[in-house]
Structures are given as C-alpha cells and as structure tokens.
Design an enzyme around this catalytic site. Sequence first.
Site, short mmCIF file in Angstrom:
data_model
loop_
_atom_site.label_atom_id
_atom_site.label_comp_id
_atom_site.label_asym_id
_atom_site.label_seq_id
_atom_site.Cartn_x
_atom_site.Cartn_y
_atom_site.Cartn_z
N ARG A 1 0.97 -1.22 -0.02
CA ARG A 1 -0.34 -0.34 0.20
C ARG A 1 0.75 1.16 0.24
O ARG A 1 0.19 2.58 -0.59
CB ARG A 1 -0.88 -0.12 1.20
N HIS B 1 -1.85 -4.93 -5.05
CA HIS B 1 -2.73 -3.49 -4.23
C HIS B 1 -2.49 -3.00 -5.56
O HIS B 1 -3.36 -2.23 -5.71
CB HIS B 1 -1.79 -2.92 -3.50
N LYS C 1 -16.64 7.65 -1.77
CA LYS C 1 -15.69 7.44 -0.07
C LYS C 1 -14.34 8.71 -0.03
O LYS C 1 -14.20 8.66 -1.03
CB LYS C 1 -15.05 6.38 0.45
N ARG D 1 -11.48 10.14 2.17
CA ARG D 1 -10.08 9.70 3.06
C ARG D 1 -9.11 10.89 3.76
O ARG D 1 -8.48 11.83 2.76
CB ARG D 1 -9.58 8.55 2.29
N ASP E 1 -12.49 -6.14 -3.35
CA ASP E 1 -11.48 -5.64 -3.47
C ASP E 1 -10.20 -6.22 -3.25
O ASP E 1 -10.73 -7.59 -3.33
CB ASP E 1 -11.55 -4.76 -1.87
N GLY F 1 -13.58 -1.23 8.43
CA GLY F 1 -13.73 -0.74 8.00
C GLY F 1 -14.31 0.61 6.91
O GLY F 1 -15.66 0.45 6.95
#
Length: 327
Positions: free
Chosen positions: A105, A139, A203, A205, A231, A238
């Site tokens: 990530r 990722h 969303k 972040r 995903d 979360g």
Amino acid sequence: MTGIISSDGEKRMVFVSGRAHPELAKDVARELGTEIVPTSAYDFANGEIYVRFGESVRGADVFVLQSHTAPINQWIMEQLIMCDALKRASAKTITVVQPFYGYARQDKKHRGREPISARLMADLFKTAGADRIMSVDLHSSQLQGFFNGPVDHLWAMPLLTDYVRTRVDLTNVAVVSPDAGRIRVAEQWAARLGGAPLAFVHKTRDINVPNQSVANRVVGDVEGRSCVLVDDLIDTGGTIAAAVRVLLEAGAKDVIVAATHGVLSDPAAKRLTECGAREVVVTDTLPISADKQFDKLTVLSIAPLLARAIREVFDDGSVTSLFEGNA
C-alpha cells in the site's frame, strides 16, 4: 533428496517455506507432489532470526514461500534471510513466492518526506538474491516495475468469481467497487459474472489518519439487487463495513464481500459480523487465526493456483496462460 526433477533430467526444483503460514506451505507442496525441504529456523533471545536448510540446494531452482502476515516485519526479514542462505548455498535460481506483498500500500508518495516502501521491499529482495518474485493480486499493478527482474502477478479473480457465481442470481446482481480507484477490477468482475451492472461507493479519506475512510454514497443502481463488493484486501474492515451499510441503505437486496487477502486486523471480525453483509469471501494467502474467524467468513484455498504457477515457471511454461488460455 527432496525436490522435483524436470522431464529431461536437467533441472531440479526445490520448495522451501518460512514459518509464517505452514498450512499453506503444506497445501502447495501437496499440489506440487513434493515435500518441503527440512529447514531449521528459530529466533535468538534478542529477536534475531537463524535459518539453515537441511539438504543441499546447489544448482536447484528454489521457490521460497512466505506469507507477509503479522508480525509482518519478522516474516519479511525471515524470507530475506532465507534468500541470502539460498544464494550462499549456490542455488541456481531463487523465486520469492509472497502471496501477499508486504508494504504494497506504500507504493507512492502522498506528501513530501514519505517513503515508497513497496519499492524498498523489491530492492531488499533483489539484494538478498531473489531472481524472480511471484505474488497474488498486488495492490497496484505498478509494483511489477519496482523489481528489476521477472514478476509473476497472479490473479485470484477466477477462483473468487467461480465461487460467487454459485452464491448469487446472475440475472439480478451488481458488482460494486468500494472506491473509484478500483473500478477497473470491478469491470473485470462484472464481465466474469455475465455483464453485471457496475456501481461504486464514493468515499473520502484523510491521508493523515491510517485505516480510516468515510463512505458517502453509492454511484450506480443497486436497488433490489444482490451486490458483490470486491476489493484486493480487507485490513481493519472499516472501509468494507461502511460500504456495506451504504449499499443496504441504497436499497440493495443483500451484499456479498469478496477480497483476495484477509488481513483482518482487529477489529475487522467484529465490524464484518455486524455490518450486515450476507457473506465475506477471502482466500488463504494469509493465515486466518481462530480469533479472526466468524460465522459469515468463507476461506478459499489459493494453493492450487500457486502450485500451477510454480510448475509453469519451473517448466519454462506460460504463467499468463493460467488466466487467458494462451501464452
């Protein structure tokens, strides 16, 4: 002596494993039809790791498996040390098999003075002696360019979609991405589910706060449909839990969550149990301990895919053919 000899008798393949995920290692070895090379591995009192292989690996094509699970730094370090030991033991080639690529990530800088840790991982393994890396559902695809050598990027999508097809009505399903950044993956899922309509969760972040995002609304028509929320990984749960709630509030009939890597850091199990999802499907690229499991969790075996890819590499075949049907 442990290993597999090629049909022409010219090559020997050896399979070794670290201590992070012994169940997966045993499954892969069984699929390959071989045994894991006996290995002595332990920690000194100060945490330093010692590794020694119980058989000669001179001239062999060695595949070294390690799942980068918690405590992730320990298991990455163990795999690096294993590579160094193999290099110094005169292995012909070393293929690092990391079903889950640690630090994936951290593949770019969001702000100044940040590291690109995913690139650092690639450099470390190259320095340790790795000739090749094999991983599942990176990722981001750009990680393949971080390693100066071949990278086999395996997809768990066929495994996951084959299972999900048995769990939904294909005439009334929608594929949902948890954010706009993974729409391309959702498109591939939709194609495999017979051209299902797409949607994504908008969303936001805060880059200053890890493992936290806010799901705002659904973009796309999900009312009355069974939604497949896809995903690459689930960490604390979360993002996924919030997305499930937003989908149900938008009128979705039910929601199945599908992801390759079940990191499932605390409190993921609690969140996923309470979020309203009908089922959560992951693979066993990472070990899932008893405290991370819950009634709605389904775990699919990734061992057959890893074993087939290892065999293709050893036989100088085509890893791409495992997914596209051609070289």
